[in-house]
Design a protein around this motif. Structure first.
Motif, PDB file in Angstrom:
ATOM      1  N   GLU A  12       0.643  -1.258  -0.519  1.00  0.00           N
ATOM      2  CA  GLU A  12      -0.161  -0.098  -0.025  1.00  0.00           C
ATOM      3  C   GLU A  12       1.034   1.254   0.111  1.00  0.00           C
ATOM      4  OE1 GLU A  12      -3.270  -0.068  -0.579  1.00  0.00           O
ATOM      5  OE2 GLU A  12      -3.665  -2.815  -0.314  1.00  0.00           O
ATOM      6  N   LYS A  13       2.040   1.205   0.533  1.00  0.00           N
ATOM      7  CA  LYS A  13       2.986   2.330   0.480  1.00  0.00           C
ATOM      8  C   LYS A  13       4.269   1.921   0.054  1.00  0.00           C
ATOM      9  CE  LYS A  13      -0.674   4.298   3.495  1.00  0.00           C
ATOM     10  NZ  LYS A  13      -0.958   5.476   3.042  1.00  0.00           N
ATOM     11  N   VAL A  14       4.662   3.497   0.337  1.00  0.00           N
ATOM     12  CA  VAL A  14       6.231   3.552  -0.494  1.00  0.00           C
ATOM     13  C   VAL A  14       6.839   4.272  -0.461  1.00  0.00           C
ATOM     14  CG1 VAL A  14       5.351   5.070  -2.668  1.00  0.00           C
ATOM     15  CG2 VAL A  14       7.658   3.534  -2.616  1.00  0.00           C
ATOM     16  N   HIS A  15       8.076   4.476   0.082  1.00  0.00           N
ATOM     17  CA  HIS A  15       8.728   5.532   0.694  1.00  0.00           C
ATOM     18  C   HIS A  15       9.025   6.600  -0.765  1.00  0.00           C
ATOM     19  CE1 HIS A  15       8.175   3.942   4.631  1.00  0.00           C
ATOM     20  NE2 HIS A  15       8.451   2.903   4.531  1.00  0.00           N
ATOM     21  N   LEU A  16       9.358   7.909  -0.800  1.00  0.00           N
ATOM     22  CA  LEU A  16       9.843   8.191  -1.777  1.00  0.00           C
ATOM     23  C   LEU A  16      10.756   9.783  -0.613  1.00  0.00           C
ATOM     24  CD1 LEU A  16       6.120   9.728  -3.412  1.00  0.00           C
ATOM     25  CD2 LEU A  16       8.022   7.696  -4.036  1.00  0.00           C
ATOM     26  N   ALA A  17      12.355   9.142  -1.438  1.00  0.00           N
ATOM     27  CA  ALA A  17      13.442  10.026  -1.283  1.00  0.00           C
ATOM     28  C   ALA A  17      13.669  11.432  -1.819  1.00  0.00           C
ATOM     29  CB  ALA A  17      14.268   9.589  -1.481  1.00  0.00           C
ATOM     30  N   ARG A  18      13.432  12.506  -0.653  1.00  0.00           N
ATOM     31  CA  ARG A  18      14.145  13.409  -0.623  1.00  0.00           C
ATOM     32  C   ARG A  18      15.511  13.784  -1.525  1.00  0.00           C
ATOM     33  NH1 ARG A  18       9.820  16.143   1.097  1.00  0.00           N
ATOM     34  NH2 ARG A  18       8.227  14.965   2.210  1.00  0.00           N
ATOM     35  N   PRO A  19      15.526  14.360  -2.468  1.00  0.00           N
ATOM     36  CA  PRO A  19      16.409  14.284  -2.835  1.00  0.00           C
ATOM     37  C   PRO A  19      17.870  15.270  -1.900  1.00  0.00           C
ATOM     38  CG  PRO A  19      15.118  14.073  -4.546  1.00  0.00           C
ATOM     39  CD  PRO A  19      13.983  14.614  -3.225  1.00  0.00           C
ATOM     40  N   SER A  20      17.382  16.821  -1.272  1.00  0.00           N
ATOM     41  CA  SER A  20      18.176  17.089  -0.615  1.00  0.00           C
ATOM     42  C   SER A  20      19.148  16.193   0.475  1.00  0.00           C
ATOM     43  CB  SER A  20      17.321  18.599  -0.317  1.00  0.00           C
ATOM     44  OG  SER A  20      16.447  18.818   0.732  1.00  0.00           O
ATOM     45  N   ALA A  21      18.170  15.151   0.874  1.00  0.00           N
ATOM     46  CA  ALA A  21      17.830  15.049   2.741  1.00  0.00           C
ATOM     47  C   ALA A  21      19.237  14.278   2.487  1.00  0.00           C
ATOM     48  CB  ALA A  21      17.126  13.930   2.943  1.00  0.00           C
ATOM     49  N   TRP A  22      20.519  13.232   1.119  1.00  0.00           N
ATOM     50  CA  TRP A  22      20.763  12.300   1.118  1.00  0.00           C
ATOM     51  C   TRP A  22      22.386  12.503   0.741  1.00  0.00           C
ATOM     52  CZ3 TRP A  22      19.730   7.744   2.788  1.00  0.00           C
ATOM     53  CH2 TRP A  22      18.184   7.624   3.847  1.00  0.00           C
TER      54      TRP A  22
ATOM     55  N   VAL B  67      11.160  14.074   7.637  1.00  0.00           N
ATOM     56  CA  VAL B  67      12.835  14.447   6.616  1.00  0.00           C
ATOM     57  C   VAL B  67      13.572  14.000   5.653  1.00  0.00           C
ATOM     58  CG1 VAL B  67      14.886  15.530   7.593  1.00  0.00           C
ATOM     59  CG2 VAL B  67      13.269  15.401   9.159  1.00  0.00           C
ATOM     60  N   ASN B  68      13.622  12.694   5.533  1.00  0.00           N
ATOM     61  CA  ASN B  68      14.170  12.008   4.574  1.00  0.00           C
ATOM     62  C   ASN B  68      13.568  11.419   3.650  1.00  0.00           C
ATOM     63  OD1 ASN B  68      16.958  12.430   5.854  1.00  0.00           O
ATOM     64  ND2 ASN B  68      16.508  10.838   7.499  1.00  0.00           N
ATOM     65  N   TRP B  69      11.853  10.983   4.108  1.00  0.00           N
ATOM     66  CA  TRP B  69      11.031  10.021   2.992  1.00  0.00           C
ATOM     67  C   TRP B  69       9.462  10.684   2.620  1.00  0.00           C
ATOM     68  CZ3 TRP B  69      14.120   6.188   0.524  1.00  0.00           C
ATOM     69  CH2 TRP B  69      14.829   5.909   1.135  1.00  0.00           C
ATOM     70  N   ARG B  70       9.271  11.196   1.994  1.00  0.00           N
ATOM     71  CA  ARG B  70       7.407  11.307   2.121  1.00  0.00           C
ATOM     72  C   ARG B  70       6.565  10.186   1.868  1.00  0.00           C
ATOM     73  NH1 ARG B  70       3.484  14.371  -1.548  1.00  0.00           N
ATOM     74  NH2 ARG B  70       1.833  14.164  -0.595  1.00  0.00           N
ATOM     75  N   THR B  71       6.564   9.152   3.153  1.00  0.00           N
ATOM     76  CA  THR B  71       5.702   8.230   2.762  1.00  0.00           C
ATOM     77  C   THR B  71       4.326   8.055   2.397  1.00  0.00           C
ATOM     78  OG1 THR B  71       6.727   6.940   4.148  1.00  0.00           O
ATOM     79  CG2 THR B  71       5.014   6.014   4.381  1.00  0.00           C
ATOM     80  N   THR B  72       3.461   7.278   1.260  1.00  0.00           N
ATOM     81  CA  THR B  72       2.429   7.817   0.682  1.00  0.00           C
ATOM     82  C   THR B  72       2.124   6.683  -0.247  1.00  0.00           C
ATOM     83  OG1 THR B  72       1.923   9.753  -1.054  1.00  0.00           O
ATOM     84  CG2 THR B  72       4.020   8.694  -1.388  1.00  0.00           C
ATOM     85  N   ALA B  73       0.790   6.705  -0.859  1.00  0.00           N
ATOM     86  CA  ALA B  73       0.401   5.133  -1.451  1.00  0.00           C
ATOM     87  C   ALA B  73       1.312   5.427  -3.033  1.00  0.00           C
ATOM     88  CB  ALA B  73      -0.698   5.685  -2.526  1.00  0.00           C
ATOM     89  N   TRP B  74       1.380   4.244  -3.659  1.00  0.00           N
ATOM     90  CA  TRP B  74       2.713   3.856  -4.646  1.00  0.00           C
ATOM     91  C   TRP B  74       1.606   5.024  -5.581  1.00  0.00           C
ATOM     92  CZ3 TRP B  74       6.261   1.293  -5.402  1.00  0.00           C
ATOM     93  CH2 TRP B  74       7.062   0.565  -4.810  1.00  0.00           C
ATOM     94  N   ASP B  75       0.068   5.145  -5.705  1.00  0.00           N
ATOM     95  CA  ASP B  75      -0.308   5.801  -6.760  1.00  0.00           C
ATOM     96  C   ASP B  75       0.426   7.478  -6.675  1.00  0.00           C
ATOM     97  OD1 ASP B  75      -2.094   4.501  -7.177  1.00  0.00           O
ATOM     98  OD2 ASP B  75      -3.929   5.160  -6.659  1.00  0.00           O
ATOM     99  N   LYS B  76       1.133   8.104  -5.787  1.00  0.00           N
ATOM    100  CA  LYS B  76       1.452   9.568  -5.902  1.00  0.00           C
ATOM    101  C   LYS B  76       3.264   8.709  -6.651  1.00  0.00           C
ATOM    102  CE  LYS B  76       3.123  13.095  -4.858  1.00  0.00           C
ATOM    103  NZ  LYS B  76       2.661  14.813  -5.512  1.00  0.00           N
ATOM    104  N   ALA B  77       3.844   7.711  -6.468  1.00  0.00           N
ATOM    105  CA  ALA B  77       4.887   7.398  -7.261  1.00  0.00           C
ATOM    106  C   ALA B  77       4.526   7.566  -8.513  1.00  0.00           C
ATOM    107  CB  ALA B  77       5.536   6.308  -6.265  1.00  0.00           C
ATOM    108  N   VAL B  78       3.596   6.544  -8.596  1.00  0.00           N
ATOM    109  CA  VAL B  78       2.813   6.960 -10.223  1.00  0.00           C
ATOM    110  C   VAL B  78       2.991   7.906 -11.095  1.00  0.00           C
ATOM    111  CG1 VAL B  78       1.284   5.612 -11.702  1.00  0.00           C
ATOM    112  CG2 VAL B  78       2.109   4.179  -9.981  1.00  0.00           C
ATOM    113  N   GLY B  79       1.878   8.611  -9.780  1.00  0.00           N
ATOM    114  CA  GLY B  79       1.907  10.105 -10.403  1.00  0.00           C
ATOM    115  C   GLY B  79       3.170  11.355 -11.289  1.00  0.00           C
ATOM    116  N   LEU B  80       3.765  10.686 -10.079  1.00  0.00           N
ATOM    117  CA  LEU B  80       5.468  12.085  -9.968  1.00  0.00           C
ATOM    118  C   LEU B  80       6.016  11.181 -11.778  1.00  0.00           C
ATOM    119  CD1 LEU B  80       6.723  11.680  -6.869  1.00  0.00           C
ATOM    120  CD2 LEU B  80       5.850  13.493  -8.650  1.00  0.00           C
ATOM    121  N   THR B  81       5.410  10.437 -12.796  1.00  0.00           N
ATOM    122  CA  THR B  81       5.486   9.115 -14.134  1.00  0.00           C
ATOM    123  C   THR B  81       7.235   9.763 -13.905  1.00  0.00           C
ATOM    124  OG1 THR B  81       5.120  11.800 -14.922  1.00  0.00           O
ATOM    125  CG2 THR B  81       3.764  10.535 -14.756  1.00  0.00           C
TER     126      THR B  81
END
Length: 287
Positions: free
Chosen positions: A176-186, A208-222
């Motif tokens: 259901e979920k995915v952690h999306l990395a914030r480029p500035s935090a790594w 701070v380091n990740w945005r935890t969200t639904a997979w649909d958000k990752a898909v929407g970032l194309t």
């Protein structure tokens, strides 16, 4: 001759002689091994299991170095059985060692050196600090330096040829979920951006380091290329729901394994940059 080294917490470790037997957190130990300092034992963090994570330890790390288990299962008796004189760890907050428990180190009467891998640390500084420690411990600092320079130049050239390629770094968190990395935090991701790689920011919400969200958000970032967490603790989307979103996300976007805890060495860093450059070259097409 007396030996001393000040870590990134401001802690100075002093000894009557240079420590020859070092126990280390997996990521730190792999970096030291690349630089000619072979740990006598390694251990994991609270996220690790009963076997060493191949992503953190690295494919080229010594095969016969004992793994003492994750930090929660590490005790001073088992640690001392390997005869270390020093523990090497990392720190994310500049105050505490990340993987080794303070009480365990104190009961074992072992000094701890912790070098910073925090988000605000430039990657070049991170690598230089581990090189400095390796030299202080009798290793070599120059190994991998020329390869890293060449890999950075190749990646920068590939990024210029593929300016429209959107790269998304993530860590699967189950169906259901995915952690999306914030480029500035790594540190590693910030360096990629410095070299021209177009990294996708997941937005302001979340941690701070990740945005935890639904997979649909990752898909929407194309994204056009996905950097997917290769560590053992990443929960891959194996259920039908997660698999469907994953298939959609990666239908037109190649997936490159990404290690957020890459061994702290120039060689390991260069190897990843070479893989990323190859992926971008493929997306850019022929010259």
């Amino acid at each position: 001759m007396a030996w001393e080294f000040t870590d990134d917490r401001g802690v100075t470790v002093r000894s009557e002689h240079r420590p020859r037997r070092v126990a280390a957190y997996l990521r730190a130990g792999a970096g030291l091994a690349d630089l000619g300092v072979r740990p006598v034992a390694v251990f994991g963090s609270g996220h690790d299991g009963e076997r060493p994570d191949p992503a953190k330890w690295g494919a080229d790390a010594p095969a016969d170095v004992p793994y003492l288990g994750p930090s929660g299962a590490l005790d001073e008796e088992r640690l001392l059985s390997e005869g270390p004189e020093l523990i090497v760890d990392v720190t994310y907050d500049g105050k505490h060692a990340y993987a080794v428990d303070d009480g365990t180190a104190e009961r074992a009467h072992l000094p701890v050196i912790a070098l910073s891998v925090a988000g605000e640390v430039p990657q070049a500084r991170l690598l230089e600090r581990f090189a400095e420690l390796a030299v202080a411990l009798g290793g070599r600092a120059e190994k991998g330096a020329e390869r890293l320079v060449a890999a950075e130049e190749r990646l920068a050239a590939a990024a210029r040829r593929a300016p429209g390629v959107r790269v998304l770094a993530l860590s699967p968190a189950g169906p259901e979920k995915v952690h999306l990395a914030r480029p500035s935090a790594w540190p590693e991701l910030r360096r990629l951006a410095d070299l021209g790689v177009r990294l996708t920011d997941p937005g302001e919400e979340g941690g701070v380091n990740w945005r935890t969200t639904a997979w649909d958000k990752a898909v929407g970032l194309t994204p056009n290329l996905v950097l997917s967490d290769a560590r053992s603790n990443a929960e891959q989307p194996r259920t039908p729901a997660g698999s469907a979103a994953w298939r959609t996300l990666t239908a037109d976007a190649p997936v490159l394994p990404w290690n957020p805890e890459l061994p702290c060495s120039r060689r390991a860093t260069a190897a990843f940059l070479e893989e990323l450059a190859e992926a971008l070259e493929g997306l850019a097409g022929p010259v």
